[in-house]
Design an enzyme around this catalytic site. Sequence first.
Site, mmCIF file in Angstrom:
data_model
loop_
_atom_site.group_PDB
_atom_site.id
_atom_site.type_symbol
_atom_site.label_atom_id
_atom_site.label_comp_id
_atom_site.label_asym_id
_atom_site.label_seq_id
_atom_site.Cartn_x
_atom_site.Cartn_y
_atom_site.Cartn_z
ATOM 1 N N THR A 174 0.782 -1.705 -0.001
ATOM 2 C CA THR A 174 -0.144 0.221 0.323
ATOM 3 C C THR A 174 0.882 0.968 0.073
ATOM 4 O O THR A 174 0.824 1.964 -0.890
ATOM 5 C CB THR A 174 -1.208 0.638 1.525
ATOM 6 O OG1 THR A 174 -0.751 -0.599 2.600
ATOM 7 C CG2 THR A 174 -1.842 -1.417 1.317
ATOM 8 N N LYS A 200 4.380 -6.875 4.280
ATOM 9 C CA LYS A 200 4.066 -5.250 3.909
ATOM 10 C C LYS A 200 4.082 -4.604 5.595
ATOM 11 O O LYS A 200 3.405 -4.880 6.171
ATOM 12 C CB LYS A 200 2.675 -4.848 2.852
ATOM 13 C CG LYS A 200 1.403 -5.066 3.507
ATOM 14 C CD LYS A 200 0.573 -4.364 4.637
ATOM 15 C CE LYS A 200 0.519 -3.156 3.814
ATOM 16 N NZ LYS A 200 -0.064 -2.203 5.050
ATOM 17 N N THR A 211 -0.543 -1.338 9.572
ATOM 18 C CA THR A 211 -1.117 -2.256 9.252
ATOM 19 C C THR A 211 -0.404 -3.267 8.430
ATOM 20 O O THR A 211 1.090 -2.462 7.757
ATOM 21 C CB THR A 211 -2.344 -2.281 8.177
ATOM 22 O OG1 THR A 211 -3.119 -1.810 8.365
ATOM 23 C CG2 THR A 211 -2.414 -3.651 7.509
ATOM 24 N N GLU A 297 5.963 5.404 9.007
ATOM 25 C CA GLU A 297 5.445 7.172 7.787
ATOM 26 C C GLU A 297 5.149 7.968 9.470
ATOM 27 O O GLU A 297 5.579 7.043 10.241
ATOM 28 C CB GLU A 297 4.271 6.577 7.030
ATOM 29 C CG GLU A 297 3.202 6.007 8.066
ATOM 30 C CD GLU A 297 1.803 6.423 7.050
ATOM 31 O OE1 GLU A 297 2.231 6.523 5.291
ATOM 32 O OE2 GLU A 297 1.163 5.645 7.299
#
Length: 668
Positions: A174, A200, A211, A297
Amino acid sequence: MLQHRVRLRSDGGSGGPGAVAVTFAGGFRAGTAACGIKAFTAGAKAIPTEQKSDLCVVLSERACDTGGVFTTNKVKSASVVIDHLHLQHNRVRALVINSGNANACTGAQGFKDALLMAKLTADNLDLDPDQVLVSSTGVIGRYMPMQAVRSGIEAACADLDAAHGDDAARAIMTTDSVPKTSSLEVELSGGRVKIGGMCKGSGMIHPNMATMLAYITTDAAVAPGLMAAMVKPVADRSFNQVSVDGDSSTNDTFLLLANGDAGNRPITAGSPDAAALQAGIVEVAQIMARSIARDGEGATKLITVRVGGAASDSEASLAARSVASSSLVKTAIHGGDPNWGRIVCALGYSGAEMAIDRLHLSIGGMVVFERGGGVEVDLGAVRHAFEQPEIEIVATLGIGDGIEALPYIKRFHGQIVVVKVGGKAMEQAKDETLQDVVLLRYVGMQPVLVHGGGPEITAMSERLGLVPAFKNGLRVTDEKTMEVVKMVLTGKVSPDIVASINRLGGQAVGMSGEDGPCIIAEPLGADMGFVGRVVQVNQEPITALLGRGYVPVIASIGLGYDGHAYNINADTVAAEMAVALGAAKLILLTDVPGVRGVDGNVVAVLARDDARRRMETGEVTGGMIPKLEACLRSLDRVPQAHIIDGRVPHSLLLELFTEAGIGTMVTL
């Protein structure tokens, strides 16, 4: 000393032609498809040009011993709930994973979509739906574009190849900037085995499974249950050590699959080979965990959070701090992204008690979430609110005074009793029966009510001009009749029972088997229409309600893998509930005194073998047969089952709290 050689095959970077990741181990193949899931979720009408793969299917040639750990967030995606159920069977052969849509905070439709993804994959691979695990990642609070998903699953299943492992790792990305893979070989006493993985994650990564999706496969042969025993220790030494932004997602999943393709002697717990295999799996997991940390992030912004409806002031403060300190919430606000799902996530993992079906959330005065799902809202207005210098978020957790301290009686503390109510048995002693239920709750027992509503369904059908039809005592249920069943059970019978319990001083919550979903069903037969049988019971929503002091009131409707609702015999549902919950007793209320013998007298105690004999010889006939069959089914895990006359006032108390009891007790 026996030594085990571990040979590293990749460094966990972007992979490459020689790194096939999750298909590195023998007997695993993968296929991918470009579906445009994120674009369709956002309202696109066609797949964007140059759309990258966003769905993958992984297939094992053999059934796998599988273990999994999932998000600690109290708000769980539909895929996580379904995977919990399917892992109980431990015969997994396939994974279907999509990016672009998390299928979280999507209510009943989300569960239908997750079940349908499992069924579509199973149908294409000639498997059973419970042999498929489903994972989703992406935006929260939006429905899955199932037409695109359907086409993607078909394409991915037609494209299976062992060389597509790296493609699969790219398909699940993603916000990741690179695919994350690792693989190695381990030399065991019985030969060499392979271990490979993909994952991921770059946002919502935090200790306690945050996630992140991660999958590790091995071709080692292992004793049943070994992967389930290994998965938590592996996670604790790898993924649970990563902290990027302090958030925990609704979808976090880590799965270990072993298919035995290597042909070694099955590895047992506590053996040197088990230790070596676990060390290899940990190595693969740690390489991937470090790649997640490098790809993180984060951002900041000032917000004001007000929380009400909590169990206490300290819990309200706990929930408010969780939202206010969330990096992903602050990132969304700073960037003007109206992704309110991140706020629900932060509330869910805060540690504060929260009732998701009564959670109410507003941003800048605009309601974005209530009654268990998102509401229609002008996302442009939410974006404008985020652009203001001061943003107010208000959350009501739906607990309040709902948690009460009841005077438990030690003897009955914590025991579950499943009671089937409804129909003619409730017409003459409804209030007395429900008073009994409230009393059971007050003395520390945990009653679970299952209800049908045959007379009411028949009356409504005739009022609407539908002619009822029955086969072998079961109502033939076409599409129109199924709508009547749902309308009557969930719109009239269940609310009436719940209202009565609440009026009598108890606390009850009505739910259909579709909710949660509590009941997964399959068609009973083509000639019966939407009549179903229970495939599996999901006890988690029920035990959650029991833990908060509520009486669950469950309508006998199940959700099929095809997304359709199914009408199920209430006695059957009650028996399956009792087995799944490990109940102390199953009690079926009916409109006769009990099981009668050839002399016409009620049989007070009926042993299992005697009950079977009476049915085989025709001594027990008609509507008593499904009730007795339900009792016999429950004896697989329930010590005693009872068939009693619900027309008798306080029949539950007479059975449970008197020496003689009433009706018929069925026992081993």
